[in-house]
Write a protein that holds these residues in place. Structure first.
Motif, mmCIF file in Angstrom:
data_model
loop_
_atom_site.group_PDB
_atom_site.id
_atom_site.type_symbol
_atom_site.label_atom_id
_atom_site.label_comp_id
_atom_site.label_asym_id
_atom_site.label_seq_id
_atom_site.Cartn_x
_atom_site.Cartn_y
_atom_site.Cartn_z
ATOM 1 N N TYR A 284 -55.699 -25.095 -7.908
ATOM 2 C CA TYR A 284 -56.750 -24.358 -7.200
ATOM 3 C C TYR A 284 -56.160 -23.802 -5.913
ATOM 4 N N LYS A 285 -56.733 -22.687 -5.451
ATOM 5 C CA LYS A 285 -56.247 -22.103 -4.197
ATOM 6 C C LYS A 285 -56.696 -22.934 -2.997
ATOM 7 N N THR A 286 -57.904 -23.467 -3.054
ATOM 8 C CA THR A 286 -58.471 -24.130 -1.868
ATOM 9 C C THR A 286 -58.502 -25.648 -2.009
ATOM 10 N N ASP A 287 -57.842 -26.165 -3.029
ATOM 11 C CA ASP A 287 -57.895 -27.609 -3.264
ATOM 12 C C ASP A 287 -56.500 -28.090 -3.671
ATOM 13 N N ILE A 288 -56.283 -29.379 -3.517
ATOM 14 C CA ILE A 288 -54.950 -29.908 -3.824
ATOM 15 C C ILE A 288 -54.716 -30.060 -5.335
ATOM 16 N N PHE B 298 -62.198 -18.061 7.010
ATOM 17 C CA PHE B 298 -62.488 -16.936 6.110
ATOM 18 C C PHE B 298 -61.927 -17.148 4.695
ATOM 19 N N SER B 299 -61.844 -18.397 4.245
ATOM 20 C CA SER B 299 -61.403 -18.640 2.860
ATOM 21 C C SER B 299 -62.481 -18.157 1.882
ATOM 22 N N LYS B 300 -62.031 -17.820 0.668
ATOM 23 C CA LYS B 300 -62.998 -17.358 -0.340
ATOM 24 C C LYS B 300 -63.193 -18.443 -1.394
ATOM 25 N N PRO B 301 -64.459 -18.668 -1.815
ATOM 26 C CA PRO B 301 -64.687 -19.644 -2.886
ATOM 27 C C PRO B 301 -64.008 -19.184 -4.182
ATOM 28 N N GLU B 302 -63.744 -20.112 -5.064
ATOM 29 C CA GLU B 302 -63.083 -19.750 -6.324
ATOM 30 C C GLU B 302 -63.828 -20.394 -7.497
ATOM 31 N N GLU B 303 -63.307 -20.163 -8.697
ATOM 32 C CA GLU B 303 -63.956 -20.717 -9.893
ATOM 33 C C GLU B 303 -63.414 -22.099 -10.205
ATOM 34 N N LEU B 304 -64.319 -22.992 -10.577
ATOM 35 C CA LEU B 304 -63.881 -24.284 -11.120
ATOM 36 C C LEU B 304 -64.364 -24.293 -12.567
ATOM 37 N N ILE B 305 -63.402 -24.354 -13.484
ATOM 38 C CA ILE B 305 -63.763 -24.332 -14.908
ATOM 39 C C ILE B 305 -63.582 -25.736 -15.470
ATOM 40 N N TYR B 306 -64.617 -26.240 -16.140
ATOM 41 C CA TYR B 306 -64.465 -27.545 -16.782
ATOM 42 C C TYR B 306 -64.794 -27.409 -18.260
ATOM 43 N N LEU B 307 -64.135 -28.236 -19.070
ATOM 44 C CA LEU B 307 -64.144 -28.060 -20.527
ATOM 45 C C LEU B 307 -64.919 -29.184 -21.198
ATOM 46 N N THR B 308 -65.801 -28.807 -22.056
ATOM 47 C CA THR B 308 -66.584 -29.846 -22.727
ATOM 48 C C THR B 308 -66.722 -29.523 -24.216
#
Lengths: 458, 352
Positions: B174-178, B223-233
């Motif tokens: 992720y861009k904004t997460d570790i 000024f960070s931009k939110p991003e997509e978190l995709i989870y699979l089920t």
């Protein structure tokens, strides 16, 4: 309570402005006294009574100094003031030294140093000596005397304001929009020096100390010590002077661009002026100053600088710091003076001596101090490493700003532009700059939980 | 006139914010810092001591001031690791520096200790996922010596490492997460199937998208931009049983987490000392134990189809001595899955 805190800026000052400017003039000293005591109580709690006791004793002795046997009263006053300072600041230092020398095991006392005791003790001392010398009349009103000693802008970190400099203003002073505005500007500049520069530089050197060290790292940390102490302390003096002006007081300047001094003698004419002039007027000259033999003159200078060092803290490194300056002052007085003209070499020489002095000043553990000094000389460490090059590059802007601010270059440039066609633009820009800087300071205070003033230790 | 503007401006600012501080309702938590804010109750404990902590925490427009300060430091003072993070191409990198040799040594000793004491009969491997700084240019940023780190681990840990670092790319994170994106773990699972010898047959998943993901580093850069978190089920995951040691929760994906301060907690409800995922419809009887940090939360669901039971152990929250009370070690597959962030801060692992 510290100036760079939300409680001071948005509550203490707000309530003080409302109370002070809404009450009739004759009650304004009372308002200042009450708020100054609250200010001290918020940091030191019940030591506020010690402060009041110190005011009361010195006030009474001041009155007694007009009567017969005034020398005896002066001695009682001096013993009381110096005794108070000695007990709170130096008892454990002497106990520890005694234990070390004679291999004793006397227990240390649990003494907490009251904030600002070195400053208010020196103000009391200067008052008693001035009254004794008849250079000033004793203050008749206890409320006014207590207001003078406890006046919150200068209470905990100076400058050391002499009674004779504010006696008239304590009785009658003229507050004005103009003086208030000058005070606001000075206060905000001081806040910015403390919060935006000194605290940022503190983070720079703590960052460096967290990594592998090289000679360049040690040198950079030493320069950062110097810049931080300068911006912290001169920022505090600016805030004190600015706050004084808001309430109609004109305190004397305490700093005059000391880091661009051309000799150590010149440095001490520009650094902590209120302290050096105190020692000059109340120690050096009474000892005979330079109106005596060369040997006695050297003795007098030694006493002054050992005391100056010791005033800064109850630790051997502070005494070393004072004696270090004594050595250079003597060298300059008797040999180097003729070589130290206002040229590049003189500035560099002074800056290097001052930077090394603040290493001695900052590191209380002597082993650590010598290891740091060895590091600065590159003994046992590489000349540089990738960490210090990275940190130097990453903090270049704040370091450049800090270096620009140690000289009056920018201030003079702006003042000369004010005199030209751009006067209106510059003045408009100044308003935006001051209020903008204040907002940035608030943003920084909100963002940071670290905020101690270094000079509270002394 | 100029004097009046400066004076009124200054007094106006302190009066306005002082007044707003008094009348605005206190906030309980700071989403920006992911912590509880000091409440008025703290003043009862020690008024003088806590006053500024309380006032600073509850200051009006606090988050705006934090952003302003961060922008001033990062863009005006050009401090490129302000708040302990680097920013490059919209990716936020937590600075991991310097390498802590004591921590690495401690990590290897602890892992060896667990293997020797509890896992003599188990098929054991370890995997160390590099943090994002692995992809930064070490000439421009302070980054640890990853080659040294991996070779030290290889030399000192008494069982084999499954190497994944060369399979990963920066855009797997992720861009904004570790953390790694969940899809990136397919590469990891390919590797694991070779070592643990399970049949990595194609399993189909449905993608669910949360488009307002603000990772743990989001607020450290202005000024960070939110991003997509995709989870699979899929159907298998919808029918598993999930048991936590500390609390009752049966979610593989807890969507309530999207309304909390940490949306990454969608994976297995976030931090938990011990979790069992039981798949009654698994095609084998194999069991897997993963000693893990938070990286393990999003890979575990993708391993469910291949194991009857997966047990996740987070030694940051439970001592190894206690784990022994809840797990009987016999012939389970065992994976130690940690990021370099934990290896360099290993004293938080509770292993006596």
């Amino acid at each position: 309570m510290v100036f760079s805190s939300i409680s001071f800026l948005f509550f203490f000052l707000t309530l003080l402005f409302l109370s002070y400017f809404l009450v009739p003039k004759k009650y304004r000293n009372n308002v200042l006294l009450i708020f100054s005591l609250i200010f001290y109580y918020m940091g030191e709690k019940w030591y506020v009574f010690l402060l009041l006791l110190s005011c009361l004793v010195n006030y009474i002795i001041g009155l007694l100094l007009q009567k017969k046997r005034k020398k005896l009263y002066l001695i009682i006053g001096l013993v009381f003031d110096v005794g108070l300072l000695f007990y709170f600041k130096y008892t454990n230092f002497f106990l520890e030294t005694f234990n070390n020398i004679f291999n004793f095991n006397l227990p240390m006392l649990k003494i907490i140093l009251p904030l600002g005791i070195s400053f208010f003790t020196f103000q009391n001392l200067s008052y008693l000596i001035d009254v004794y010398r008849k250079s000033v009349l004793p203050e008749k009103s206890f409320l006014r005397y207590a207001t003078y000693i406890t006046l919150f802008p200068q209470l905990v970190a100076g400058p050391i304001v002499r009674y004779q400099d504010v006696a008239l203003e304590l009785e009658t002073r003229q507050e004005s929009f103009e003086l208030f505005s000058v005070g606001v500007k000075r206060f905000v500049i001081g806040l910015a020096k403390k919060v935006l520069i000194a605290d940022t530089i503190y983070h720079v050197y703590t960052n460096i100390l967290g990594f592998n060290m090289s000679a360049l790292s040690y040198i950079l940390v030493a320069i950062c010590f110097t810049l931080q102490i300068y911006y912290d302390f001169s920022g505090y003096s600016d805030m004190a002077i600015g706050l004084g002006k808001m309430f109609g007081f004109n305190f004397k300047e305490n700093f005059n661009y000391p880091l661009i001094a051309s000799s150590i003698t010149d440095f001490w004419r520009r650094w902590h002026i209120s302290l050096s002039s105190f020692f000059k007027d109340y120690v050096y000259i009474p000892l005979g100053g330079n109106k005596c033999s060369k040997l006695l003159n050297i003795r007098n200078i030694f006493i002054v600088w050992a005391l100056t060092g010791f005033w800064h803290g109850a630790s051997w490194n502070f005494i070393m710091w004072g004696i270090y300056f004594f050595v250079f002052l003597i060298l300059e007085k008797f040999t180097l003076k003729k070589y130290l003209k206002k040229n590049f070499i003189a500035y560099i020489y002074t800056f290097i001596i001052v930077v090394i002095s603040f290493v001695i000043f900052s590191i209380t553990d002597l082993n650590e101090l010598f290891s740091f000094l060895k590091g600065m000389m590159g003994i046992g460490v590489p000349l540089y490493n990738k960490e210090v090059l990275y940190l130097l590059k990453n903090n270049l802007v704040i370091l450049v700003i800090a270096f620009l601010g140690i000289s009056p270059f920018l201030k003079n440039k702006i003042n000369s532009l004010k005199k030209g066609k751009l006067e209106k633009v510059i003045e408009g820009g100044e308003i935006i700059f001051i209020l903008g800087i204040f907002i940035l300071v608030v943003a920084s205070i909100v963002s940071s939980s670290f905020n101690p003033f270094i000079y509270f230790r002394f | 006139m100029k004097e009046k503007i400066v004076s009124i401006g200054f007094v106006g600012i302190i009066f306005t914010f002082g007044f707003l501080s008094l009348v605005l309702k206190d906030k309980d938590i700071s989403l920006v810092e992911r912590r509880k804010l000091a409440s008025v109750g703290t003043l009862k404990e020690d008024f003088n001591e806590n006053l500024d902590k309380y006032l600073t925490d509850q200051f009006p427009l606090r988050d705006t001031f934090l952003t302003l300060n961060s922008a001033f430091n990062r863009y005006f003072l050009n401090n490129k690791d302000y708040n302990g993070v680097y920013l490059k191409d919209d990716y936020i990198f937590e600075r991991l520096y310097p390498l802590d040799n004591k921590s690495i040594n401690n990590f290897t000793n602890k892992i060896n200790y667990i293997k020797e004491k509890y896992l003599k009969n188990n098929d054991c491997y370890y995997m160390i996922i590099p943090d994002k700084s692995y992809f930064l240019d070490s000439n421009k940023y302070l980054t640890i010596d990853y080659d040294y780190l991996y070779s030290y681990l290889d030399e000192n840990i008494n069982f084999s490492r499954i190497d994944i670092k060369n399979e990963l790319k920066l855009d797997d994170y992720y861009k904004t997460d570790i953390h790694l994106k969940q899809k990136a773990y397919f590469k990891v699972i390919d590797k694991l199937s070779d070592y643990f010898k399970f049949n990595n047959k194609d399993i189909s998943y449905t993608e669910k998208v949360y488009s307002d993901f603000k990772g743990a580093s989001f607020y450290k850069v202005p000024f960070s931009k939110p991003e997509e978190l995709i989870y699979l089920t899929n159907e298998i995951l919808e029918n598993v049983r999930v048991k936590h040691l500390e609390y009752k929760d049966n979610y593989v994906y807890k969507e309530d987490a999207f309304n909390s301060s940490d949306a990454y907690n969608v994976f297995l409800s976030g931090p938990s000392s011990l979790i069992e995922i039981i798949n009654d419809n698994a095609y084998t009887d194999k069991e897997l134990i993963i000693f893990r940090d938070s990286f393990g939360s999003s890979i575990a669901p993708l391993l469910v189809p291949f194991y009857k039971k997966i047990t996740l152990v987070d030694l940051r929250y439970i001592n190894m001595n206690l784990v022994n009370n809840y797990i009987t070690f016999n012939n389970q597959d065992v994976l130690f899955l940690y990021s370099t962030l934990i290896v360099n801060n290993s004293f938080i692992l509770k292993i006596n």
